[in-house]
Design a protein around this motif. Structure first.
Motif, PDB file in Angstrom:
ATOM      1  N   ALA A   1       0.797  -1.219   0.000  1.00  0.00           N
ATOM      2  CA  ALA A   1       0.000   0.000   0.000  1.00  0.00           C
ATOM      3  C   ALA A   1       0.834   1.274   0.000  1.00  0.00           C
ATOM      4  O   ALA A   1       0.360   2.322  -0.449  1.00  0.00           O
ATOM      5  CB  ALA A   1      -0.917  -0.003   1.230  1.00  0.00           C
ATOM      6  N   TYR A   2       2.035   1.183   0.507  1.00  0.00           N
ATOM      7  CA  TYR A   2       2.851   2.387   0.670  1.00  0.00           C
ATOM      8  C   TYR A   2       4.215   2.184   0.021  1.00  0.00           C
ATOM      9  O   TYR A   2       4.785   1.080   0.085  1.00  0.00           O
ATOM     10  CB  TYR A   2       3.032   2.716   2.157  1.00  0.00           C
ATOM     11  CG  TYR A   2       1.720   2.891   2.880  1.00  0.00           C
ATOM     12  CD1 TYR A   2       1.181   1.858   3.633  1.00  0.00           C
ATOM     13  CD2 TYR A   2       1.005   4.080   2.763  1.00  0.00           C
ATOM     14  CE1 TYR A   2      -0.031   2.001   4.284  1.00  0.00           C
ATOM     15  CE2 TYR A   2      -0.216   4.236   3.408  1.00  0.00           C
ATOM     16  CZ  TYR A   2      -0.718   3.190   4.160  1.00  0.00           C
ATOM     17  OH  TYR A   2      -1.927   3.335   4.784  1.00  0.00           O
ATOM     18  N   TRP A   3       4.716   3.274  -0.553  1.00  0.00           N
ATOM     19  CA  TRP A   3       5.981   3.226  -1.298  1.00  0.00           C
ATOM     20  C   TRP A   3       6.844   4.428  -0.961  1.00  0.00           C
ATOM     21  O   TRP A   3       6.338   5.527  -0.728  1.00  0.00           O
ATOM     22  CB  TRP A   3       5.706   3.221  -2.797  1.00  0.00           C
ATOM     23  CG  TRP A   3       5.049   1.966  -3.260  1.00  0.00           C
ATOM     24  CD1 TRP A   3       3.714   1.667  -3.222  1.00  0.00           C
ATOM     25  CD2 TRP A   3       5.692   0.828  -3.818  1.00  0.00           C
ATOM     26  NE1 TRP A   3       3.491   0.403  -3.720  1.00  0.00           N
ATOM     27  CE2 TRP A   3       4.692  -0.133  -4.105  1.00  0.00           C
ATOM     28  CE3 TRP A   3       7.028   0.508  -4.113  1.00  0.00           C
ATOM     29  CZ2 TRP A   3       4.993  -1.375  -4.657  1.00  0.00           C
ATOM     30  CZ3 TRP A   3       7.316  -0.722  -4.669  1.00  0.00           C
ATOM     31  CH2 TRP A   3       6.306  -1.653  -4.939  1.00  0.00           C
ATOM     32  N   GLY A   4       8.143   4.182  -0.963  1.00  0.00           N
ATOM     33  CA  GLY A   4       9.075   5.283  -0.854  1.00  0.00           C
ATOM     34  C   GLY A   4       9.371   5.868  -2.223  1.00  0.00           C
ATOM     35  O   GLY A   4       8.835   5.416  -3.240  1.00  0.00           O
ATOM     36  N   GLN A   5      10.245   6.866  -2.246  1.00  0.00           N
ATOM     37  CA  GLN A   5      10.583   7.564  -3.484  1.00  0.00           C
ATOM     38  C   GLN A   5      11.680   6.863  -4.266  1.00  0.00           C
ATOM     39  O   GLN A   5      11.889   7.165  -5.446  1.00  0.00           O
ATOM     40  CB  GLN A   5      11.015   8.992  -3.173  1.00  0.00           C
ATOM     41  CG  GLN A   5       9.888   9.846  -2.621  1.00  0.00           C
ATOM     42  CD  GLN A   5       8.749   9.964  -3.598  1.00  0.00           C
ATOM     43  OE1 GLN A   5       8.923  10.368  -4.735  1.00  0.00           O
ATOM     44  NE2 GLN A   5       7.544   9.608  -3.155  1.00  0.00           N
ATOM     45  N   GLY A   6      12.380   5.955  -3.621  1.00  0.00           N
ATOM     46  CA  GLY A   6      13.403   5.200  -4.310  1.00  0.00           C
ATOM     47  C   GLY A   6      14.803   5.752  -4.115  1.00  0.00           C
ATOM     48  O   GLY A   6      14.986   6.937  -3.811  1.00  0.00           O
ATOM     49  N   THR A   7      15.786   4.892  -4.272  1.00  0.00           N
ATOM     50  CA  THR A   7      17.186   5.291  -4.217  1.00  0.00           C
ATOM     51  C   THR A   7      17.913   4.623  -5.372  1.00  0.00           C
ATOM     52  O   THR A   7      17.707   3.445  -5.657  1.00  0.00           O
ATOM     53  CB  THR A   7      17.815   4.912  -2.857  1.00  0.00           C
ATOM     54  OG1 THR A   7      19.148   5.429  -2.781  1.00  0.00           O
ATOM     55  CG2 THR A   7      17.836   3.412  -2.607  1.00  0.00           C
ATOM     56  N   GLN A   8      18.734   5.393  -6.056  1.00  0.00           N
ATOM     57  CA  GLN A   8      19.395   4.910  -7.280  1.00  0.00           C
ATOM     58  C   GLN A   8      20.628   4.081  -6.922  1.00  0.00           C
ATOM     59  O   GLN A   8      21.478   4.522  -6.134  1.00  0.00           O
ATOM     60  CB  GLN A   8      19.807   6.087  -8.161  1.00  0.00           C
ATOM     61  CG  GLN A   8      20.588   5.695  -9.397  1.00  0.00           C
ATOM     62  CD  GLN A   8      19.733   5.000 -10.437  1.00  0.00           C
ATOM     63  OE1 GLN A   8      18.642   5.470 -10.774  1.00  0.00           O
ATOM     64  NE2 GLN A   8      20.223   3.883 -10.977  1.00  0.00           N
ATOM     65  N   VAL A   9      20.725   2.922  -7.530  1.00  0.00           N
ATOM     66  CA  VAL A   9      21.928   2.091  -7.456  1.00  0.00           C
ATOM     67  C   VAL A   9      22.467   1.940  -8.862  1.00  0.00           C
ATOM     68  O   VAL A   9      21.750   1.493  -9.763  1.00  0.00           O
ATOM     69  CB  VAL A   9      21.625   0.706  -6.848  1.00  0.00           C
ATOM     70  CG1 VAL A   9      22.842  -0.206  -6.959  1.00  0.00           C
ATOM     71  CG2 VAL A   9      21.190   0.845  -5.394  1.00  0.00           C
ATOM     72  N   THR A  10      23.712   2.323  -9.046  1.00  0.00           N
ATOM     73  CA  THR A  10      24.357   2.213 -10.348  1.00  0.00           C
ATOM     74  C   THR A  10      25.626   1.400 -10.180  1.00  0.00           C
ATOM     75  O   THR A  10      26.470   1.726  -9.344  1.00  0.00           O
ATOM     76  CB  THR A  10      24.682   3.595 -10.930  1.00  0.00           C
ATOM     77  OG1 THR A  10      23.489   4.367 -11.009  1.00  0.00           O
ATOM     78  CG2 THR A  10      25.295   3.453 -12.310  1.00  0.00           C
ATOM     79  N   VAL A  11      25.750   0.344 -10.975  1.00  0.00           N
ATOM     80  CA  VAL A  11      26.899  -0.537 -10.897  1.00  0.00           C
ATOM     81  C   VAL A  11      27.680  -0.426 -12.191  1.00  0.00           C
ATOM     82  O   VAL A  11      27.153  -0.694 -13.279  1.00  0.00           O
ATOM     83  CB  VAL A  11      26.471  -1.997 -10.661  1.00  0.00           C
ATOM     84  CG1 VAL A  11      27.686  -2.892 -10.478  1.00  0.00           C
ATOM     85  CG2 VAL A  11      25.555  -2.084  -9.443  1.00  0.00           C
ATOM     86  N   SER A  12      28.923  -0.037 -12.087  1.00  0.00           N
ATOM     87  CA  SER A  12      29.770   0.090 -13.265  1.00  0.00           C
ATOM     88  C   SER A  12      30.578  -1.188 -13.469  1.00  0.00           C
ATOM     89  O   SER A  12      30.956  -1.858 -12.509  1.00  0.00           O
ATOM     90  CB  SER A  12      30.716   1.276 -13.110  1.00  0.00           C
ATOM     91  OG  SER A  12      31.595   1.073 -12.016  1.00  0.00           O
ATOM     92  N   SER A  13      30.840  -1.484 -14.707  1.00  0.00           N
ATOM     93  CA  SER A  13      31.575  -2.728 -15.024  1.00  0.00           C
ATOM     94  C   SER A  13      33.069  -2.488 -15.057  1.00  0.00           C
ATOM     95  O   SER A  13      33.540  -1.362 -14.986  1.00  0.00           O
ATOM     96  CB  SER A  13      31.101  -3.276 -16.357  1.00  0.00           C
ATOM     97  OG  SER A  13      31.266  -2.308 -17.364  1.00  0.00           O
TER      98      SER A  13
END
Length: 122
Positions: free
Chosen positions: A110-122
Motif C-alpha cells: 500500500a505504501y511506497w518510498g521515493q526510491g534510491t538509485q543504485v548504479t553498478v559500473s563494469s
C-alpha cells in the motif's frame, strides 16, 4: 498512513557491496511487512525481497538469492537490504514498500518510498 524513506544508494563498481536502508514513520504497525523492489530503465518494477514484521520469514527473488539479504530493526523502524557481489544488471532504482502480506506482487503493497538509485559500473 506510512511514510518510507530510502537511502544508501550510489555508484559502485561490479563486485562491490551496498547497504540500502528504509526508514518508516507514521502508522508503521498497520502495514508491518516490508518489501524491496527495483526498476531498471525501460523495464517493469520487479520484486527483490520481503520480510515480515518480526523478521522470522523472508522472501527473495530467485535472481538475488545468495547475494541480497533483507533484515529489519524494529526499534528504529528501519529495514535494510544488504547487496553483495553487485553486477551491472543490478543497476536500478530501488524502492521500499509496506504492506500486510509478504508477497512478490507489487500491487499488494500500500505504501511506497521515493526510491534510491543504485548504479553498478563494469
Amino acid at each position: 498512513q506510512v511514510q518510507l524513506v530510502e537511502s544508501g544508494g550510489g555508484l559502485v563498481r561490479a563486485g562491490g557491496s551496498l547497504r540500502l536502508s528504509c526508514t518508516a514513520s507514521g502508522r508503521t504497525f498497520s502495514s508491518a511487512v516490508r518489501g524491496w523492489f527495483r526498476q531498471a530503465p525501460g523495464k517493469e518494477r520487479e520484486f527483490v525481497a520481503a520480510i515480515i514484521w518480526n523478521g522470522s520469514r523472508t522472501l527473495y527473488a530467485d535472481s538475488v538469492k545468495g547475494r541480497f539479504t533483507i533484515s529489519r530493526d524494529n526499534a528504529n523502524n528501519t529495514v535494510y537490504l544488504q547487496i553483495n557481489s553487485l553486477k551491472p544488471e543490478d543497476t536500478a532504482v530501488y524502492y521500499c514498500a509496506a504492506g500486510n502480506v509478504a508477497t512478490r506482487a507489487a500491487n499488494l503493497y500500500a505504501y511506497w518510498g521515493q526510491g534510491t538509485q543504485v548504479t553498478v559500473s563494469s
